[in-house]
Motif scaffolding. Structure first.
Motif, mmCIF file in Angstrom:
data_model
loop_
_atom_site.group_PDB
_atom_site.id
_atom_site.type_symbol
_atom_site.label_atom_id
_atom_site.label_comp_id
_atom_site.label_asym_id
_atom_site.label_seq_id
_atom_site.Cartn_x
_atom_site.Cartn_y
_atom_site.Cartn_z
ATOM 1 N N VAL A 182 0.775 -1.231 0.113
ATOM 2 C CA VAL A 182 0.079 -0.075 0.056
ATOM 3 C C VAL A 182 0.812 1.210 -0.149
ATOM 4 C CG1 VAL A 182 -1.750 1.241 1.154
ATOM 5 C CG2 VAL A 182 -1.603 -1.258 1.310
ATOM 6 N N ALA A 183 0.625 2.069 -0.707
ATOM 7 C CA ALA A 183 1.339 3.579 -0.854
ATOM 8 C C ALA A 183 1.393 4.237 0.681
ATOM 9 C CB ALA A 183 0.620 4.366 -1.974
ATOM 10 N N SER A 184 2.469 4.576 0.878
ATOM 11 C CA SER A 184 2.879 5.311 2.171
ATOM 12 C C SER A 184 1.776 6.381 2.488
ATOM 13 C CB SER A 184 4.364 5.599 2.337
ATOM 14 O OG SER A 184 4.468 6.748 1.383
ATOM 15 N N ASP A 185 1.125 7.020 1.440
ATOM 16 C CA ASP A 185 0.254 8.225 1.734
ATOM 17 C C ASP A 185 -1.149 7.795 1.799
ATOM 18 O OD1 ASP A 185 0.344 7.440 -0.905
ATOM 19 O OD2 ASP A 185 0.137 9.491 -1.862
ATOM 20 N N HIS A 186 -1.160 6.420 1.950
ATOM 21 C CA HIS A 186 -2.474 5.869 2.042
ATOM 22 C C HIS A 186 -2.851 4.898 3.043
ATOM 23 C CE1 HIS A 186 -2.758 7.041 -2.210
ATOM 24 N NE2 HIS A 186 -4.181 6.940 -2.098
#
Length: 430
Positions: free
Chosen positions: A386-390
Motif C-alpha cells: 500500500v502506498a505510504s500516503d494511503h
C-alpha cells in the motif's frame, strides 16, 4: 405464577392435565427448535407447520372421526411429503431453497384450507373442534388426545437426551462428524423426523399458523443468553414451558381467547426482552460496549495528540491548551472535554492553568498507541504494498485494537524496525 398455581389447585384433574400437557408440548417443541435454528432450517419448520393441515383434514375425511393417533399419522405424512417436495424442487430445478419453501408452504396450506372448508360444509357432526388446528386450543386437549400427544412429546425429549452429542456435532461441524464415521445421513433424517413430530404435536396447542413461532422463537431468544448448547436448550425449554402454561391459563379463564396467539404473544415479549437485555449479545449490551470503545478511542487519541505535540521538543511534561490540541487534531469539543476529564481522573494527564500535560504513565500509554500506529503503517507498505500516503487512515483504526501478541508478531515480521514509512521514529516498547 402464583395465580396460575392457585387456579390449577381449584380445578379438576383434567384441567391440570391439559395445562401440564401444554407445558410439555411447548417445551419439547423448543428443544427440537434449538437444533433447527442452529442448522439454519428455520423456514423448513414453517413449511412443515403449514403442510400438516391437509394431513389432519385427510385423516378426518377418511375415518370420519377425530382419533388423535389417526390425525397424528395423517399430519406426519403430509409434513414429510412437504420436506420431500422441497428437496426435489431444490435438487431437480434451478429454484433456490427459500423459493421452494415458499411454494410448498403456500400450496400445502391452500390445500389444507380447501379440505377444511369442505369438511365444514359436509354436515359431519364430528367435525366440531377440527378448526382449532388453525389457531390451537388447550381446551381441545382432553383424554386420549393428551395421552397421545404427551407420549410423543416425551419421546422427542428422550431422543434429544440420548443423541445429544451426535445432534450437537452435526449441528456445528458436519464435516468432522463424517470424518469420525458418524452416520450423518441417518442422524439428519432422524432430526428432521423429530422436527416434523414436534410440529405435529404442537399444532394442538398453538395451531398450524403459529407453530413455527413456537418452534423457532424460544431458540432464537435463548441464543442471546448463552454460547453453550446445553444451557440454550434449558433456557428455550423453560421459556416455552412458561408461555405454554400462561397461554393455557388465558384460554381456560377466557374461552373466547385462542391459546396459540397468546402463547406466541408472550413468547414474543420474552424474545424482545432477550434481544434487548441479554448481557453480552443484547442490543443494550452491544450499545454500551460500542460506547465504551468509542470513549476509549477518544482518550487514546487525546494521549497520542499530546505525545505528537511534544515529540519534536522531547518535553513531554509541557502543557498544551485545548485550542492547541484541537489545532493538531480535530476532535469533537464535548467528547474531548469528557476525555480530558477522565484522563485527569485516571492520572494519565495533569491539568494546569496552561492546559494539559502527559504524566509519566500517560506518556507510556501514548507511546504505545503511537508505536502500534507506525508499526501497522510499515506493515501495510512492506507486506501489502500500500502506498505510504494511503496507510494513515487504516492505522488510525487498527491502533486501538492491536493486542500485545499481535504487536510482538508485527515486530518479528518487520525485523524490529526503528522507523515507519515516513521515516519517523517508532517509539520503543515500554
Amino acid at each position: 405464577m402464583n395465580t396460575l398455581w392457585e387456579f390449577l389447585s381449584m380445578q379438576d384433574a383434567n384441567v391440570r392435565f391439559v395445562t401440564f400437557g401444554s407445558i410439555l408440548l411447548a417445551a419439547s417443541s423448543a428443544v427440537v427448535g434449538c437444533f433447527t435454528v442452529l442448522r439454519k432450517r428455520a423456514l423448513v419448520g414453517d413449511a412443515v407447520a403449514h403442510a400438516v393441515l391437509p394431513g389432519v383434514c385427510l385423516a378426518f375425511m377418511l375415518t370420519g372421526e377425530k382419533n388423535p393417533i389417526v390425525l397424528l399419522i395423517g399430519s406426519f405424512i403430509t409434513g414429510w411429503l412437504s420436506l420431500v417436495a422441497i428437496d426435489v424442487i431444490t435438487t431437480k430445478s434451478r429454484i433456490k431453497e427459500d423459493t421452494a419453501i415458499g411454494l410448498v408452504l403456500s400450496v400445502f396450506f391452500g390445500i389444507g384450507v380447501l379440505f377444511l372448508t369442505s369438511i365444514q360444509h359436509s354436515g359431519n357432526e364430528n367435525q366440531s373442534g377440527l378448526d382449532k388446528f388453525l389457531f390451537g386450543s388447550a381446551a381441545a386437549l382432553v383424554g386420549q388426545d393428551l395421552y397421545t400427544f404427551g407420549a410423543v412429546a416425551v419421546m422427542l425429549l428422550l431422543s434429544v437426551i440420548l443423541l445429544y452429542k451426535e445432534f450437537k456435532l452435526i449441528s456445528f461441524d458436519l464435516a468432522y462428524a463424517r470424518t469420525i464415521g458418524l452416520p450423518v445421513r441417518r442422524l439428519e433424517l432422524l432430526l428432521t423426523t423429530l422436527t416434523v413430530l414436534a410440529v405435529v404435536v404442537g399444532i394442538q396447542s398453538v395451531g398450524v399458523v403459529l407453530m413455527s413461532a413456537m418452534l423457532i422463537t424460544p431458540a432464537a431468544a435463548a441464543r442471546f443468553w448463552t454460547d453453550r448448547l446445553g444451557i440454550m436448550i434449558v433456557i428455550a425449554a423453560t421459556m416455552s414451558a412458561f408461555c405454554g402454561a400462561a397461554g393455557a391459563f388465558v384460554s381456560f379463564t377466557a374461552p373466547a381467547m385462542p391459546t396459540g396467539p397468546w402463547i406466541v404473544m408472550i413468547l414474543s415479549f420474552l424474545a424482545i426482552f432477550s434481544f434487548i437485555m441479554a448481557p453480552k449479545k443484547g442490543l443494550l449490551a452491544r450499545y454500551l460496549l460500542q460506547r465504551r470503545i468509542r470513549r476509549q478511542m477518544m482518550r487514546e487519541n487525546i494521549l497520542k495528540t499530546l505525545f505528537l505535540l511534544s515529540e519534536n521538543t522531547g518535553d513531554y511534561q509541557h502543557s498544551y491548551s485545548r485550542q492547541q490540541i484541537m489545532d493538531r487534531r480535530k476532535l469533537p469539543l464535548l467528547k474531548m472535554q469528557d476525555g480530558l476529564r477522565t484522563l485527569t481522573n485516571q492520572g494519565l494527564v495533569l491539568k494546569s492553568p496552561a492546559g494539559w500535560a502527559l504524566t509519566e504513565s500517560g506518556k507510556k500509554e501514548a507511546q504505545r498507541v503511537v508505536r502500534l500506529h507506525r508499526l501497522w503503517e510499515l506493515y501495510l507498505t512492506e507486506y501489502l504494498q500500500v502506498a505510504s500516503d494511503h496507510v494513515h487512515e487504516d492505522a488510525e483504526s487498527i491502533e486501538h485494537v492491536l493486542t500485545p501478541e499481535l504487536e510482538k508478531r508485527l515486530e518479528e515480521l518487520l525485523d524490529y524496525p526503528t522507523a515507519d514509512p515516513h521515516q519517523t521514529t517508532i517509539p520503543k516498547s515500554t
